[in-house]
Design a protein around this motif. Structure first.
Motif, PDB file in Angstrom:
ATOM      1  N   LEU A 194      57.020 -38.628   3.835  1.00 21.45           N
ATOM      2  CA  LEU A 194      58.218 -38.948   3.277  1.00 21.45           C
ATOM      3  C   LEU A 194      59.263 -37.758   2.727  1.00 21.45           C
ATOM      4  CD1 LEU A 194      59.045 -42.002   2.109  1.00 21.45           C
ATOM      5  CD2 LEU A 194      58.478 -41.223  -0.056  1.00 21.45           C
ATOM      6  N   ASP A 195      60.437 -38.489   3.319  1.00 22.47           N
ATOM      7  CA  ASP A 195      61.565 -37.103   2.802  1.00 22.47           C
ATOM      8  C   ASP A 195      61.707 -37.097   1.469  1.00 22.47           C
ATOM      9  OD1 ASP A 195      62.490 -36.818   5.336  1.00 22.47           O
ATOM     10  OD2 ASP A 195      64.018 -38.350   5.307  1.00 22.47           O
ATOM     11  N   CYS A 196      61.754 -35.717   0.979  1.00 24.01           N
ATOM     12  CA  CYS A 196      61.656 -35.244  -0.605  1.00 24.01           C
ATOM     13  C   CYS A 196      62.897 -35.425  -1.171  1.00 24.01           C
ATOM     14  CB  CYS A 196      60.992 -33.774  -0.480  1.00 24.01           C
ATOM     15  SG  CYS A 196      59.743 -33.573   0.201  1.00 24.01           S
ATOM     16  N   PRO A 197      62.868 -35.789  -2.402  1.00 23.22           N
ATOM     17  CA  PRO A 197      63.964 -35.613  -3.245  1.00 23.22           C
ATOM     18  C   PRO A 197      64.483 -34.447  -3.200  1.00 23.22           C
ATOM     19  CG  PRO A 197      62.592 -37.104  -4.266  1.00 23.22           C
ATOM     20  CD  PRO A 197      61.918 -36.362  -3.222  1.00 23.22           C
ATOM     21  N   SER A 198      65.859 -34.041  -3.717  1.00 24.82           N
ATOM     22  CA  SER A 198      66.564 -32.882  -3.849  1.00 24.82           C
ATOM     23  C   SER A 198      66.580 -32.664  -5.305  1.00 24.82           C
ATOM     24  CB  SER A 198      67.844 -32.550  -3.046  1.00 24.82           C
ATOM     25  OG  SER A 198      68.202 -31.283  -3.380  1.00 24.82           O
ATOM     26  N   TYR A 199      65.831 -31.618  -5.811  1.00 22.12           N
ATOM     27  CA  TYR A 199      65.992 -31.571  -7.246  1.00 22.12           C
ATOM     28  C   TYR A 199      66.774 -30.216  -7.467  1.00 22.12           C
ATOM     29  CZ  TYR A 199      61.607 -34.258  -7.259  1.00 22.12           C
ATOM     30  OH  TYR A 199      60.964 -35.408  -6.929  1.00 22.12           O
ATOM     31  N   PRO A 200      67.426 -30.122  -9.008  1.00 22.35           N
ATOM     32  CA  PRO A 200      68.412 -29.009  -9.102  1.00 22.35           C
ATOM     33  C   PRO A 200      67.483 -27.992  -9.660  1.00 22.35           C
ATOM     34  CG  PRO A 200      68.246 -30.794 -10.847  1.00 22.35           C
ATOM     35  CD  PRO A 200      67.493 -31.298  -9.842  1.00 22.35           C
ATOM     36  N   TRP A 201      67.188 -27.190  -8.891  1.00 23.12           N
ATOM     37  CA  TRP A 201      66.307 -26.089  -9.249  1.00 23.12           C
ATOM     38  C   TRP A 201      67.395 -25.082  -9.929  1.00 23.12           C
ATOM     39  CZ3 TRP A 201      61.425 -26.278  -9.589  1.00 23.12           C
ATOM     40  CH2 TRP A 201      60.919 -27.660  -8.583  1.00 23.12           C
ATOM     41  N   PRO A 202      67.197 -24.240 -11.157  1.00 16.55           N
ATOM     42  CA  PRO A 202      68.247 -23.562 -11.673  1.00 16.55           C
ATOM     43  C   PRO A 202      68.374 -22.239 -11.025  1.00 16.55           C
ATOM     44  CG  PRO A 202      66.099 -23.813 -12.936  1.00 16.55           C
ATOM     45  CD  PRO A 202      66.041 -24.660 -11.933  1.00 16.55           C
ATOM     46  N   HIS A 203      67.620 -21.762 -10.225  1.00 17.06           N
ATOM     47  CA  HIS A 203      67.865 -20.538  -9.605  1.00 17.06           C
ATOM     48  C   HIS A 203      68.296 -20.715  -8.294  1.00 17.06           C
ATOM     49  CE1 HIS A 203      63.790 -22.035  -8.675  1.00 17.06           C
ATOM     50  NE2 HIS A 203      63.954 -21.477  -7.473  1.00 17.06           N
ATOM     51  N   ARG A 204      68.974 -21.759  -8.036  1.00 16.51           N
ATOM     52  CA  ARG A 204      69.575 -22.162  -6.607  1.00 16.51           C
ATOM     53  C   ARG A 204      71.057 -21.610  -6.574  1.00 16.51           C
ATOM     54  NH1 ARG A 204      66.450 -21.626  -2.342  1.00 16.51           N
ATOM     55  NH2 ARG A 204      67.739 -23.069  -1.212  1.00 16.51           N
ATOM     56  N   GLY A 205      71.640 -21.418  -7.559  1.00 15.43           N
ATOM     57  CA  GLY A 205      73.009 -21.096  -7.699  1.00 15.43           C
ATOM     58  C   GLY A 205      73.366 -19.743  -7.023  1.00 15.43           C
ATOM     59  N   ILE A 206      74.581 -19.620  -6.574  1.00 18.18           N
ATOM     60  CA  ILE A 206      74.939 -18.344  -6.155  1.00 18.18           C
ATOM     61  C   ILE A 206      74.611 -17.007  -6.975  1.00 18.18           C
ATOM     62  CG2 ILE A 206      76.996 -17.041  -4.994  1.00 18.18           C
ATOM     63  CD1 ILE A 206      78.099 -19.677  -4.095  1.00 18.18           C
ATOM     64  N   LEU A 207      74.975 -17.441  -8.323  1.00 16.62           N
ATOM     65  CA  LEU A 207      74.800 -16.299  -9.205  1.00 16.62           C
ATOM     66  C   LEU A 207      73.772 -16.566 -10.110  1.00 16.62           C
ATOM     67  CD1 LEU A 207      78.568 -15.342  -9.991  1.00 16.62           C
ATOM     68  CD2 LEU A 207      76.883 -14.128  -8.565  1.00 16.62           C
ATOM     69  N   SER A 208      72.861 -17.739  -9.871  1.00 20.60           N
ATOM     70  CA  SER A 208      71.711 -17.884 -10.876  1.00 20.60           C
ATOM     71  C   SER A 208      70.467 -16.987 -10.647  1.00 20.60           C
ATOM     72  CB  SER A 208      71.550 -19.406 -10.543  1.00 20.60           C
ATOM     73  OG  SER A 208      72.503 -20.219 -10.722  1.00 20.60           O
ATOM     74  N   SER A 209      69.727 -16.874 -11.704  1.00 21.21           N
ATOM     75  CA  SER A 209      68.644 -16.172 -11.564  1.00 21.21           C
ATOM     76  C   SER A 209      67.415 -16.883 -11.926  1.00 21.21           C
ATOM     77  CB  SER A 209      68.552 -15.058 -12.813  1.00 21.21           C
ATOM     78  OG  SER A 209      68.674 -15.350 -13.865  1.00 21.21           O
ATOM     79  N   TYR A 210      66.267 -16.422 -11.696  1.00 15.84           N
ATOM     80  CA  TYR A 210      64.883 -16.979 -12.060  1.00 15.84           C
ATOM     81  C   TYR A 210      64.834 -17.309 -13.795  1.00 15.84           C
ATOM     82  CZ  TYR A 210      63.204 -16.373  -7.225  1.00 15.84           C
ATOM     83  OH  TYR A 210      63.100 -16.475  -5.930  1.00 15.84           O
ATOM     84  N   ASP A 211      64.145 -18.383 -13.797  1.00 15.16           N
ATOM     85  CA  ASP A 211      63.651 -18.619 -15.246  1.00 15.16           C
ATOM     86  C   ASP A 211      62.397 -17.802 -15.327  1.00 15.16           C
ATOM     87  OD1 ASP A 211      62.699 -19.584 -17.632  1.00 15.16           O
ATOM     88  OD2 ASP A 211      63.190 -21.622 -17.319  1.00 15.16           O
ATOM     89  N   HIS A 212      62.458 -16.733 -16.177  1.00 13.22           N
ATOM     90  CA  HIS A 212      61.287 -15.988 -16.244  1.00 13.22           C
ATOM     91  C   HIS A 212      60.337 -16.596 -17.239  1.00 13.22           C
ATOM     92  CE1 HIS A 212      62.709 -12.248 -13.914  1.00 13.22           C
ATOM     93  NE2 HIS A 212      63.929 -12.926 -14.059  1.00 13.22           N
ATOM     94  N   ALA A 213      60.506 -17.188 -18.113  1.00 16.26           N
ATOM     95  CA  ALA A 213      59.617 -17.921 -19.000  1.00 16.26           C
ATOM     96  C   ALA A 213      58.961 -18.955 -18.172  1.00 16.26           C
ATOM     97  CB  ALA A 213      60.155 -18.589 -20.211  1.00 16.26           C
ATOM     98  N   SER A 214      59.708 -19.611 -17.211  1.00 16.12           N
ATOM     99  CA  SER A 214      58.939 -20.622 -16.292  1.00 16.12           C
ATOM    100  C   SER A 214      57.970 -19.841 -15.407  1.00 16.12           C
ATOM    101  CB  SER A 214      60.045 -21.393 -15.564  1.00 16.12           C
ATOM    102  OG  SER A 214      59.451 -22.732 -14.560  1.00 16.12           O
TER     103      SER A 214
END
Length: 269
Positions: free
Chosen positions: A33-53
């Motif tokens: 099945l096609d997967c939904p698209s989730y708003p991952w916080p690190h996907r933005g152009i200037l976004s970084s990883y959530d290091h606590a996550s």
């Protein structure tokens, strides 16, 4: 005659609709099945990883996934400054035993792990892994979010997408129904359940939270250089912007006198 043509066209349309539905159903059964698209916080152009996550995701991997899956491309020193301090990473590495050697007597020996060691493998080889998992081979997770189409969304959907098979679908014993897995039947049972572990920082360990955290950890493992790459790209964009402004100013300063020059042709003299 017109009514006959209309009837033929209607029949062709209905046949095409059912044919398209059949192809779509077959494709879903084959590729999942096609997967939904989730708003991952690190996907933005200037976004970084959530290091606590990332830290929580490593805990999920260590306590839930590492019993079957390996991450042979990740070392303990990779975690330093990302999810743990150097002392914490050394303590984690020291919990494992690594076969090393040979020593002066030509024999192999076991020693505590150190920062340069890779994550331990749960099985000695592929044959042992298949034997322990009913013929299925748990893949290495080092690059799993890059190795699968729509990787992060796929892994999250797979981990949280277990459900009872629909009417008319039978699943062989030892397999589990998951519509996001190609074929719908997967050998891995549902591993993420609410309260399956206790986070160090007190975050509620719900199924969705654990799925998000472990996918964030796996995304970092597949692209540990992402933050540095984005920062370097931003620096180069800034430098090129300054260079563009300087070039524009120089062009205007150099050519403004020429463009504003007034030429008078004296045809009398």
């Amino acid at each position: 005659m017109k009514s006959l043509k209309a009837l033929v066209l209607l029949g062709a349309g209905v046949s095409g609709l059912f044919g398209f539905a059949g192809i779509a159903a077959a494709d879903e059964a084959e590729h999942g099945l096609d997967c939904p698209s989730y708003p991952w916080p690190h996907r933005g152009i200037l976004s970084s990883y959530d290091h606590a996550s990332i830290r929580r995701g490593h805990q999920v991997f260590q306590q839930v996934c590492a019993s079957c899956h390996s991450m042979s491309l990740v070392t303990y020193r990779d975690l330093v400054g990302v999810a743990y301090t150097e002392e914490e990473a050394k303590a984690l590495a020291a919990e494992i035993e690594v076969e090393d050697g040979p020593n002066e007597e030509g024999e192999m020996f076991a020693r505590p792990g150190k920062l340069s060691d890779r994550f331990p493998k749960p099985y000695a080889n592929e044959q042992a892994a298949r034997f322990a998992n009913g013929g299925a081979y748990p893949p290495d997770l080092s690059l799993i979010t890059k190795a699968r189409h729509n990787g992060q969304n796929y892994v999250f959907s797979l981990l949280t997408g277990y459900r009872d098979p629909p009417a008319g679908v039978s699943i062989r014993e030892g397999l589990y129904y998951n519509p996001y897995f190609p074929g719908g039947a997967i050998a891995m049972p549902k591993m993420l359940n609410d309260g399956a572990l206790e986070y160090e920082d007190g975050t509620p360990a719900t199924e969705a939270q654990m799925g998000k955290d472990v996918v964030t950890f796996l995304s970092w493992a597949a692209e540990p250089e992402m933050e540095e790459r984005k920062l370097m790209g931003f620096k180069w964009i800034f430098i090129f912007s300054l260079a563009l402004l300087q070039a524009g100013f120089y062009r205007r300063w150099k050519w403004a006198p020429v463009k504003s020059r007034k030429m008078i042709l004296d045809v009398v003299n």
